[in-house]
Motif scaffolding. Structure first.
Motif, PDB file in Angstrom:
ATOM      1  N   SER A  67       0.893  -1.252  -0.005  1.00  0.00           N
ATOM      2  CA  SER A  67      -0.054  -0.020   0.162  1.00  0.00           C
ATOM      3  C   SER A  67       0.963   1.260   0.025  1.00  0.00           C
ATOM      4  N   VAL A  72      -3.628   0.073  -2.631  1.00  0.00           N
ATOM      5  CA  VAL A  72      -3.304  -1.370  -2.616  1.00  0.00           C
ATOM      6  C   VAL A  72      -2.872  -1.884  -4.036  1.00  0.00           C
ATOM      7  N   SER A  85      -9.294  -4.560  -1.860  1.00  0.00           N
ATOM      8  CA  SER A  85      -8.933  -3.330  -1.588  1.00  0.00           C
ATOM      9  C   SER A  85     -10.397  -2.578  -0.574  1.00  0.00           C
ATOM     10  N   GLY A 118      -6.999   4.085   2.603  1.00  0.00           N
ATOM     11  CA  GLY A 118      -7.112   2.855   1.877  1.00  0.00           C
ATOM     12  C   GLY A 118      -6.634   1.619   2.671  1.00  0.00           C
ATOM     13  N   ALA A 120      -6.813  -2.979   2.821  1.00  0.00           N
ATOM     14  CA  ALA A 120      -7.271  -4.144   2.284  1.00  0.00           C
ATOM     15  C   ALA A 120      -7.858  -5.187   3.053  1.00  0.00           C
ATOM     16  N   THR A 149      -3.921   3.941   6.992  1.00  0.00           N
ATOM     17  CA  THR A 149      -4.170   2.571   6.383  1.00  0.00           C
ATOM     18  C   THR A 149      -4.594   1.428   7.097  1.00  0.00           C
ATOM     19  N   TYR A 151      -5.485  -2.819   7.510  1.00  0.00           N
ATOM     20  CA  TYR A 151      -5.620  -4.365   7.128  1.00  0.00           C
ATOM     21  C   TYR A 151      -6.332  -5.261   7.748  1.00  0.00           C
TER      22      TYR A 151
END
Length: 187
Positions: A67, A72, A85, A118, A120, A149, A151
């Protein structure tokens, strides 16, 4: 990003970020500590123009998922790895994002969720011979921009896997969270 779960998360987080003057410690809700938020507050809200105008940086290792300021990409991802994503995540899977993290516990978490650039959802369905390498890079020229970010990683039942998380900051105010779920997960 007009996905319902994402809009609702950001709206709730924006409200919380305005209200939370301290960070609570979950183990003891009555214990509160006050923080000098100046270092964090100096980070401005992200905007597409500022994020797009980022310097080029070289990541130090071969990565499978990377990322850069929230965008991503996948590179040589092993079979049995599903990477979606946040921008493409449906409402059902979106319910898993920040499910195990209470964003009302701190102003930092609330601002993180309100300004997600962003990340994922990663689901691992097969055993991995080598660690899945996930990289997060944050870089802006100026001013200091908040670059959150996120995840969410699901390792399915009876799967053997290891993960490596690499972070590289070259300007900006990186903020990264990762949730890891082991086994079957219900939304």
């Amino acid at each position: 990003m007009s996905i319902k779960w994402f809009s609702e998360l950001r709206d709730r987080a924006r409200e919380l970020a305005q209200k939370i003057p301290y960070q609570q410690i979950r183990d003891s809700p009555s214990v509160k500590y006050y923080t000098d938020w100046n270092a964090f507050e100096r980070c401005i809200e992200p905007s597409p123009g500022v994020i797009a105008d980022s310097p080029t940086i070289n990541l130090p290792t071969e990565l499978n998922v990377v990322s850069m300021n929230g965008i991503v990409s996948t590179i040589n991802t092993p079979g049995g790895i599903n990477v979606i994503s946040l921008e493409e995540l449906n409402n059902e899977l979106g319910k898993l994002i920040l499910k195990s993290i209470d964003i009302s516990e701190s102003k930092a978490l609330a601002r993180h969720a309100a300004n997600l650039v962003g990340g994922a959802y990663i689901e691992i369905d097969n055993d991995l011979d080598k660690p899945l390498k996930i990289g997060i890079a944050a870089a802006t020229k100026s001013p200091p921009v908040l670059l959150p970010t996120h995840y969410t990683i699901l390792v399915n039942d009876n799967i053997k896997a290891s993960l490596s998380l690499f972070m590289l900051g070259a300007g900006g105010c990186p903020s990264t969270t990762a949730e890891i779920y082991l086994g079957e997960l219900k939304t």
